[in-house]
Design an enzyme around this catalytic site. Structure first.
Site, PDB file in Angstrom:
ATOM      1  N   ASN A 166     -38.316  -4.136 -22.496  1.00 31.96           N
ATOM      2  CA  ASN A 166     -38.541  -5.589 -22.446  1.00 31.96           C
ATOM      3  C   ASN A 166     -39.944  -5.819 -21.895  1.00 31.96           C
ATOM      4  O   ASN A 166     -40.184  -5.651 -20.707  1.00 31.96           O
ATOM      5  CB  ASN A 166     -37.478  -6.221 -21.529  1.00 31.96           C
ATOM      6  CG  ASN A 166     -37.728  -7.699 -21.295  1.00 31.96           C
ATOM      7  OD1 ASN A 166     -38.515  -8.321 -21.998  1.00 31.96           O
ATOM      8  ND2 ASN A 166     -37.059  -8.255 -20.296  1.00 31.96           N
TER       9      ASN A 166
ATOM     10  N   HIS B  59     -31.103 -12.942 -19.978  1.00 28.92           N
ATOM     11  CA  HIS B  59     -31.848 -12.219 -18.948  1.00 28.92           C
ATOM     12  C   HIS B  59     -31.892 -13.076 -17.677  1.00 28.92           C
ATOM     13  O   HIS B  59     -31.960 -14.305 -17.750  1.00 28.92           O
ATOM     14  CB  HIS B  59     -33.270 -11.919 -19.446  1.00 28.92           C
ATOM     15  CG  HIS B  59     -34.001 -10.946 -18.586  1.00 28.92           C
ATOM     16  ND1 HIS B  59     -34.578 -11.319 -17.390  1.00 28.92           N
ATOM     17  CD2 HIS B  59     -34.223  -9.617 -18.720  1.00 28.92           C
ATOM     18  CE1 HIS B  59     -35.141 -10.256 -16.835  1.00 28.92           C
ATOM     19  NE2 HIS B  59     -34.934  -9.208 -17.623  1.00 28.92           N
TER      20      HIS B  59
ATOM     21  N   GLU C 274     -34.163 -13.759 -15.741  1.00 27.21           N
ATOM     22  CA  GLU C 274     -35.332 -14.651 -15.661  1.00 27.21           C
ATOM     23  C   GLU C 274     -35.097 -15.919 -16.490  1.00 27.21           C
ATOM     24  O   GLU C 274     -35.555 -17.002 -16.124  1.00 27.21           O
ATOM     25  CB  GLU C 274     -36.595 -13.899 -16.104  1.00 27.21           C
ATOM     26  CG  GLU C 274     -36.991 -12.861 -15.063  1.00 27.21           C
ATOM     27  CD  GLU C 274     -37.707 -11.638 -15.599  1.00 27.21           C
ATOM     28  OE1 GLU C 274     -38.160 -11.646 -16.756  1.00 27.21           O
ATOM     29  OE2 GLU C 274     -37.789 -10.635 -14.856  1.00 27.21           O
TER      30      GLU C 274
ATOM     31  N   GLY D 189     -37.682  -5.588 -11.231  1.00 23.74           N
ATOM     32  CA  GLY D 189     -39.086  -5.719 -10.869  1.00 23.74           C
ATOM     33  C   GLY D 189     -39.347  -5.575  -9.385  1.00 23.74           C
ATOM     34  O   GLY D 189     -40.441  -5.884  -8.918  1.00 23.74           O
TER      35      GLY D 189
ATOM     36  N   LYS E  63     -41.514  -8.559 -21.648  1.00 30.92           N
ATOM     37  CA  LYS E  63     -41.649  -9.871 -20.992  1.00 30.92           C
ATOM     38  C   LYS E  63     -42.919 -10.590 -21.483  1.00 30.92           C
ATOM     39  O   LYS E  63     -43.322 -10.395 -22.623  1.00 30.92           O
ATOM     40  CB  LYS E  63     -41.635  -9.718 -19.468  1.00 30.92           C
ATOM     41  CG  LYS E  63     -40.464  -8.867 -18.988  1.00 30.92           C
ATOM     42  CD  LYS E  63     -40.243  -8.972 -17.512  1.00 30.92           C
ATOM     43  CE  LYS E  63     -39.175  -7.963 -17.103  1.00 30.92           C
ATOM     44  NZ  LYS E  63     -38.688  -8.159 -15.753  1.00 30.92           N
TER      45      LYS E  63
ATOM     46  N   GLU F 253     -27.833  -5.831 -15.167  1.00 35.12           N
ATOM     47  CA  GLU F 253     -29.110  -5.855 -14.454  1.00 35.12           C
ATOM     48  C   GLU F 253     -28.940  -6.617 -13.144  1.00 35.12           C
ATOM     49  O   GLU F 253     -29.023  -7.859 -13.130  1.00 35.12           O
ATOM     50  CB  GLU F 253     -30.175  -6.551 -15.307  1.00 35.12           C
ATOM     51  CG  GLU F 253     -30.444  -5.875 -16.633  1.00 35.12           C
ATOM     52  CD  GLU F 253     -31.839  -6.205 -17.132  1.00 35.12           C
ATOM     53  OE1 GLU F 253     -32.576  -5.263 -17.454  1.00 35.12           O
ATOM     54  OE2 GLU F 253     -32.213  -7.386 -17.173  1.00 35.12           O
TER      55      GLU F 253
ATOM     56  N   SER G 264     -35.618  -1.691 -12.335  1.00 40.57           N
ATOM     57  CA  SER G 264     -36.535  -0.678 -11.785  1.00 40.57           C
ATOM     58  C   SER G 264     -36.214   0.747 -12.235  1.00 40.57           C
ATOM     59  O   SER G 264     -36.360   1.696 -11.467  1.00 40.57           O
ATOM     60  CB  SER G 264     -36.576  -0.775 -10.258  1.00 40.57           C
ATOM     61  OG  SER G 264     -37.047  -2.058  -9.862  1.00 40.57           O
TER      62      SER G 264
HETATM   63  C1  PEP Z   1     -35.926  -6.197 -16.974  1.00 36.51           C
HETATM   64  O1  PEP Z   1     -36.716  -7.108 -16.917  1.00 36.51           O
HETATM   65  O2  PEP Z   1     -35.010  -6.241 -17.813  1.00 36.51           O
HETATM   66  C2  PEP Z   1     -36.071  -5.087 -16.031  1.00 36.51           C
HETATM   67  C3  PEP Z   1     -35.070  -4.295 -15.855  1.00 36.51           C
HETATM   68  O3  PEP Z   1     -37.277  -5.001 -15.387  1.00 36.51           O
HETATM   69  P1  PEP Z   1     -37.779  -3.776 -14.432  1.00 36.51           P
HETATM   70  O4  PEP Z   1     -37.451  -2.503 -15.179  1.00 36.51           O
HETATM   71  O5  PEP Z   1     -39.234  -3.991 -14.279  1.00 36.51           O
HETATM   72  O6  PEP Z   1     -37.010  -3.890 -13.170  1.00 36.51           O
END
Ligand code: PEP
Length: 249
Positions: free
Chosen positions: A9, A94, A96, A172, A11, A166, A212
């Site tokens: 992803n 997601h 976000e 992040g 973003k 997630e 992460s």
């Molecule tokens: C994501 O945005 O789906 C995600 C898991 O980000 P990160 O790997 O940077 O934590």
């Protein structure tokens, strides 16, 4: 069918030239073909990416869509439009989107259905906040998100979904759920599905972990019995890391 998947992803990162540069590095990096590989760049990259990906096994995903097919929805993109540029998957729900765009699971359920109706595959995200985990409410949060977002689908439709767990506190932040924490929730998601749709459906859905994930922690997570791969943010913006993640199964 349950598949091993690595989905990147991107973003809201990289302009078109930077995006093409990264994609070409990824294409040239000899990815492990034992897993399904997906890239989800910003909307404006999709059309030219489809051409670059035409002789590869890498699939294209969008990061969002609108729930209507067309009309006066300024600034929005429909599933039909995504399909017309070769998109196969759409990330929905997601954290976000939930946090910054006030999307809740009911609103997302309409997008899920629309994606399915057009023959594309949703990657449906769920996950608890840090406060919810600290209050011991993570199971109920996940259960509600799964039921509200997906349980309007029939068996065949649900089998076309990919789920991504997630935890919001791990996205992040550099903080990853331990393999035990992630496995516990993945198993819980599978059991929640099994109760409603039966074991065959539950066992055939791919459930990805996101938060992460990087090459250093991927193997431990991906060897858990109910974790079928990763939805990757930061580490997907580096071709070497992305390749290493596909090699982590
Ligand atoms: C994501 O945005 O789906 C995600 C898991 O980000 P990160 O790997 O940077 O934590």
């Amino acid at each position: 069918m349950r598949q091993k998947i690595i989905a990147g992803n991107w973003k809201m990162n990289l302009d078109l030239d930077q995006g093409k540069e990264l994609l070409i590095k990824i294409i040239d990096s000899d990815l492990n073909s034992n897993c399904v590989t997906i890239v989800a760049p910003p909307y404006i990259h999709l059309n030219s990416f489809k051409m670059l990906l035409s002789h590869t096994n890498i699939a294209l995903a969008a990061q969002n869509c609108h729930q209507q097919d067309s009309g006066a929805y300024t600034g929005e993109i429909s599933v039909e439009m995504l399909k017309s540029v070769g998109v196969e998957y759409v990330i929905l729900g997601h954290s976000e989107r939930r946090e910054y765009f006030q999307e809740d699971s009911i609103a997302i359920s309409f997008k899920v259905k629309n994606v399915i109706n057009h023959g594309l595959r949703p990657i449906y995200c769920c996950g608890e906040t840090l406060a919810e985990r600290q209050e011991g409410e993570h199971f109920i949060t996940i259960e509600t998100q799964i039921k509200q977002g997906l349980f309007h689908l029939n068996e065949m439709e649900l089998l076309n979904c990919v789920i991504a767990y997630e935890p919001v506190w791990a996205i992040g932040t550099g903080e990853t759920a331990s393999p035990e924490q992630a496995q516990e929730i993945h198993k819980f998601i599978r059991n929640t599905i099994a109760k409603e749709y039966g074991g065959m459906v539950a066992n055939n859905i791919s459930i990805l972990y996101g938060g992460s994930v990087k090459p250093a922690n991927a193997k431990e997570l991906f060897t858990c019995p109910d974790i079928d791969g990763g939805l990757i943010g930061g580490a997907a913006l580096d071709a070497d890391n992305f390749k290493a993640l596909t090699d982590s199964f």
